[in-house]
Design a protein around this motif. Structure first.
Motif, PDB file in Angstrom:
ATOM      1  N   PHE A  77       0.842  -1.203   0.000  1.00 46.67           N
ATOM      2  CA  PHE A  77       0.000   0.000   0.000  1.00 46.67           C
ATOM      3  C   PHE A  77       0.874   1.248   0.000  1.00 46.67           C
ATOM      4  O   PHE A  77       1.753   1.406   0.859  1.00 46.67           O
ATOM      5  CB  PHE A  77      -0.926   0.029   1.219  1.00 46.67           C
ATOM      6  N   ILE A  78       0.653   2.129  -0.936  1.00 50.69           N
ATOM      7  CA  ILE A  78       1.363   3.406  -1.018  1.00 50.69           C
ATOM      8  C   ILE A  78       0.727   4.225  -2.132  1.00 50.69           C
ATOM      9  O   ILE A  78       0.155   3.664  -3.071  1.00 50.69           O
ATOM     10  CB  ILE A  78       2.879   3.209  -1.296  1.00 50.69           C
ATOM     11  N   HIS A  79       0.760   5.549  -2.016  1.00 51.13           N
ATOM     12  CA  HIS A  79       0.348   6.406  -3.118  1.00 51.13           C
ATOM     13  C   HIS A  79       1.552   6.662  -4.011  1.00 51.13           C
ATOM     14  O   HIS A  79       2.697   6.438  -3.615  1.00 51.13           O
ATOM     15  CB  HIS A  79      -0.173   7.746  -2.588  1.00 51.13           C
ATOM     16  N   VAL A  80       1.291   7.157  -5.211  1.00 55.59           N
ATOM     17  CA  VAL A  80       2.359   7.548  -6.129  1.00 55.59           C
ATOM     18  C   VAL A  80       2.145   9.009  -6.514  1.00 55.59           C
ATOM     19  O   VAL A  80       1.046   9.396  -6.912  1.00 55.59           O
ATOM     20  CB  VAL A  80       2.368   6.644  -7.386  1.00 55.59           C
ATOM     21  N   HIS A  81       3.188   9.802  -6.367  1.00 55.91           N
ATOM     22  CA  HIS A  81       3.102  11.252  -6.552  1.00 55.91           C
ATOM     23  C   HIS A  81       3.832  11.695  -7.817  1.00 55.91           C
ATOM     24  O   HIS A  81       4.939  11.231  -8.101  1.00 55.91           O
ATOM     25  CB  HIS A  81       3.726  11.944  -5.322  1.00 55.91           C
ATOM     26  N   HIS A  82       3.211  12.583  -8.587  1.00 57.78           N
ATOM     27  CA  HIS A  82       3.832  13.130  -9.783  1.00 57.78           C
ATOM     28  C   HIS A  82       4.606  14.396  -9.419  1.00 57.78           C
ATOM     29  O   HIS A  82       4.058  15.321  -8.828  1.00 57.78           O
ATOM     30  CB  HIS A  82       2.755  13.457 -10.835  1.00 57.78           C
ATOM     31  N   LEU A  83       5.886  14.435  -9.769  1.00 61.89           N
ATOM     32  CA  LEU A  83       6.749  15.546  -9.371  1.00 61.89           C
ATOM     33  C   LEU A  83       6.479  16.833 -10.134  1.00 61.89           C
ATOM     34  O   LEU A  83       6.770  17.921  -9.631  1.00 61.89           O
ATOM     35  CB  LEU A  83       8.229  15.159  -9.580  1.00 61.89           C
ATOM     36  N   ASN A  84       5.906  16.722 -11.332  1.00 60.91           N
ATOM     37  CA  ASN A  84       5.725  17.912 -12.154  1.00 60.91           C
ATOM     38  C   ASN A  84       4.379  17.901 -12.858  1.00 60.91           C
ATOM     39  O   ASN A  84       4.296  17.663 -14.057  1.00 60.91           O
ATOM     40  CB  ASN A  84       6.851  18.020 -13.189  1.00 60.91           C
ATOM     41  N   PRO A  85       3.293  18.160 -12.134  1.00 56.26           N
ATOM     42  CA  PRO A  85       1.966  18.090 -12.752  1.00 56.26           C
ATOM     43  C   PRO A  85       1.758  19.084 -13.881  1.00 56.26           C
ATOM     44  O   PRO A  85       0.917  18.876 -14.741  1.00 56.26           O
ATOM     45  CB  PRO A  85       1.014  18.370 -11.580  1.00 56.26           C
ATOM     46  N   LEU A  86       2.525  20.181 -13.900  1.00 59.89           N
ATOM     47  CA  LEU A  86       2.370  21.152 -14.982  1.00 59.89           C
ATOM     48  C   LEU A  86       2.707  20.535 -16.328  1.00 59.89           C
ATOM     49  O   LEU A  86       2.210  20.966 -17.370  1.00 59.89           O
ATOM     50  CB  LEU A  86       3.272  22.362 -14.730  1.00 59.89           C
ATOM     51  N   ALA A  87       3.557  19.511 -16.333  1.00 59.79           N
ATOM     52  CA  ALA A  87       3.932  18.856 -17.583  1.00 59.79           C
ATOM     53  C   ALA A  87       2.736  18.179 -18.238  1.00 59.79           C
ATOM     54  O   ALA A  87       2.724  17.948 -19.442  1.00 59.79           O
ATOM     55  CB  ALA A  87       5.032  17.819 -17.329  1.00 59.79           C
ATOM     56  N   LEU A  88       1.711  17.881 -17.453  1.00 62.20           N
ATOM     57  CA  LEU A  88       0.551  17.172 -17.993  1.00 62.20           C
ATOM     58  C   LEU A  88      -0.272  18.047 -18.919  1.00 62.20           C
ATOM     59  O   LEU A  88      -1.140  17.548 -19.624  1.00 62.20           O
ATOM     60  CB  LEU A  88      -0.335  16.676 -16.846  1.00 62.20           C
ATOM     61  N   SER A  89      -0.014  19.363 -18.918  1.00 60.82           N
ATOM     62  CA  SER A  89      -0.762  20.255 -19.796  1.00 60.82           C
ATOM     63  C   SER A  89      -0.298  20.140 -21.240  1.00 60.82           C
ATOM     64  O   SER A  89      -0.938  20.644 -22.153  1.00 60.82           O
ATOM     65  CB  SER A  89      -0.596  21.706 -19.333  1.00 60.82           C
TER      66      SER A  89
END
Length: 228
Positions: A172-184
């Motif tokens: 069990f663990i979450h996964v975090h995106h380091l640069n969400p702005l890149a998703l644009s």
């Protein structure tokens, strides 16, 4: 406007909705539709495909959005006459399987992420950005690659759920995106090792707590300062 042209427009519209509502931009699909037309592209895609050719489907199923698939468009009453009985049968069978897969993923996701926004639903602008990040953070392939490399220990606080809670906490663990702005950027391709990190739910929430994303290094520093 001919029925074929309407189909091309409908497939382009589904592409746009997939990007806007789920964060998945199927650029190869769009290019094929524009070059060859919607009908030729759809007929080609109804033939058996390899796992690699189906890879983009994961984002839609993770978001529980089979309604944004090509098969759903094909089965609209307006476009059925363009396809053979065999092609329509393939589309119907696939759509049914997509629905079952999406339901299984949604049930699993609810156990892993009970307090997060559901990708694909409509929220305010700020929430939509979070949904878009979630679509990548919850990607089964991206998550697996990230955890295979980093393990399931929180990158921020060091919590390992299996050690704290025993068997029930295993994996069990979450996964975090380091640069969400890149998703644009519609051309963006996720690098699970470079872009994702395992974090516990509490640290994950704190990383997204402020208007601007808090860095992992900064949050680790806050924890260390408070513990001294």
């Amino acid at each position: 406007m001919s029925r074929k042209t309407e189909l091309t427009d409908a497939l382009i519209e589904v592409y746009r909705r997939g990007g806007d509502e789920v964060g998945y931009w199927a650029n190869r699909f769009l290019g094929a539709v524009r070059r060859k037309g919607g009908l030729a592209t759809a007929k080609r895609m109804l033939k058996p495909r390899s796992a690699g050719q189906r890879a983009g489907l994961d984002a839609l199923l993770d978001a529980n959005r089979p309604d944004l698939t090509m098969e759903k468009v094909i089965l609209r009453s307006r476009f059925r006459p363009l396809f053979s009985a065999a092609e329509l049968r393939v589309a119907k069978e696939r759509l049914g399987e997509f629905g079952r897969q999406a339901a299984r993923r949604a049930a699993k996701r609810e156990r892993l992420y009970p307090d997060e926004l559901e990708p694909g639903r409509k929220y305010t602008e700020g929430a939509r950005k979070q949904v878009r990040v979630n679509a990548y953070e919850r990607s089964s392939r991206g998550r697996s690659a990230c955890l295979k490399h980093y393990g399931c220990r929180c990158t921020v606080c060091g919590l390992l759920f299996e050690k704290r809670y025993g068997k029930i906490g295993k994996d069990f663990i979450h996964v975090h995106h380091l640069n969400p702005l890149a998703l644009s950027d519609g051309a963006y391709e996720l690098d699970a090792i470079k872009d994702l990190r395992p974090v516990c739910p509490n640290c994950h929430a704190m990383l997204h707590r402020q208007k601007r994303l808090v860095s992992i290094a900064k949050l680790k520093g806050i924890i260390e300062n408070l513990s001294t």
